[in-house]
Design a protein around this motif. Sequence first.
Motif, short mmCIF file in Angstrom:
data_model
loop_
_atom_site.label_atom_id
_atom_site.label_comp_id
_atom_site.label_asym_id
_atom_site.label_seq_id
_atom_site.Cartn_x
_atom_site.Cartn_y
_atom_site.Cartn_z
N LEU A 60 3.11 15.63 32.73
CA LEU A 60 4.19 14.92 33.42
C LEU A 60 3.64 14.07 34.55
O LEU A 60 3.98 12.87 34.67
N LEU A 61 2.77 14.64 35.39
CA LEU A 61 2.23 13.90 36.53
C LEU A 61 1.35 12.74 36.07
O LEU A 61 1.43 11.63 36.60
N PHE A 62 0.53 12.99 35.06
CA PHE A 62 -0.37 11.96 34.53
C PHE A 62 0.44 10.77 34.01
O PHE A 62 0.13 9.61 34.31
N ARG A 63 1.49 11.05 33.27
CA ARG A 63 2.30 9.97 32.70
C ARG A 63 3.15 9.29 33.77
O ARG A 63 3.40 8.08 33.68
N LEU A 64 3.57 10.04 34.77
CA LEU A 64 4.32 9.44 35.87
C LEU A 64 3.46 8.40 36.58
O LEU A 64 3.92 7.30 36.91
#
Length: 442
Positions: A133-137
């Motif tokens: 989630l953080l990587f794609r955000l």
Amino acid sequence: MGQSPIDLPSRLLLNLEPWRHATHWRIAFSGGLDSTVLLHLLVTQAKTESLPPLSAIHIHHGLQAAADAWPEHCQSVCHALGIALQVERVTVQPEASLERAARDARYAAFSALTQANDVLLTGHHRDDQAETLLFRLLRGAGVRGLGGMPSQRPLGQGTLIRPLLDVSRAELEGYAQAHQLRWIEDPSNQDHQFSRNYLRHQVMPLLGNRWPQAQASMARSAAHLREAQGLLNELAQIDLAQAQTSHNLAWLGVPSLELAPLAVLSAARQRNALGCWLEPLTRLPDADHWSGWNTLRDATADASPVWRLADGELHRSAGRVWWLSGNWLRAPGNGADWQAPMSALRLADNGRVMFLGQNPSGPLRIAYRQGGEVMHLAERGSRDLKRLLNERAVPGFVRGRLPLLFRGDELLAVANLPGLDGQVHEGWTLQWQPTDEDQGLS
């Protein structure tokens, strides 16, 4: 509070309940902590539960010297557990992102090996979901991307399942230590030049120190976003139902949508519907490249705009948008002489043609439009072929592929176009199958 390791077996079986009657459960076994715990859990449960046959598969990427010893370790673990192991070596294509290239090679192998009603199980856990989630955000992903990894999705002819997404890495470590399991520590996991490793070792610990429930909360947010994406998919299906209208060129076998019902939607709904339609056909464009859709949509009626995407092209013609890929993007080969009494003629990169009814007489040949062709029609006299194609609203991408039947210099028929496709009084018509069934296409 996290749940204790003793709860893992029951939680795992609960997550896998819908697939208890699969033909085969295959564990993606890297030899690392996550897949080692998953393998041990399943083998242990199989002693008391009725589970599908189990086996493991190890993908050897060949990217680092240390990895050469991993198949032997995996074989040792599987032998001790009484589980068959298959080792697959893959070639990782050189790309800007080594992580992505390795993943693509890995999942291509998994896909090829997953048969009908088979399940491939991976050890992805809750911490992985939070990192995703953080990587794609940080990469500016939309709702679809921020939904993280789905707990299940189609793979090959079967299904990929991630049964540990509600389990933390700490729980897996606790289980592994309690059962004295041995696992591989991949040296590349410590290399902070890889974005995920940087997030895992530098960013996530800081977040966890300030917000102890950060990973659980992020995984929960991913679940909310997957639900939101589900609603967007339902809206897309409603909108697509209005655009998936019948038309007289359905025999082409080319995916298409009527443009008018899409054009009246808001820009966001257009992108949502079109993205849902394109997803199984191609890698979707990023936000900056959706301008190609606007150009295609807004071109004048007499234009023939094209939007080029990663795995094909979207064309606009005859009031519809058409998805072209594969042979449709290659010019057909030369025509061919038709030797009677041949029942069908295979064409290079262009399917095959055949006669319905009896074969016409004379030396025959199949050719393609060059321009300037004229066809004699009994009721109308000689007519320019271009005008006849215009009258029937034949899309531009089809015109150069339509098989034309000649006897000498005389144009006898244009395949598949009613009124032009044969000589009714002689009892024959020319039929074209644009895709070749021998290539596995319908």
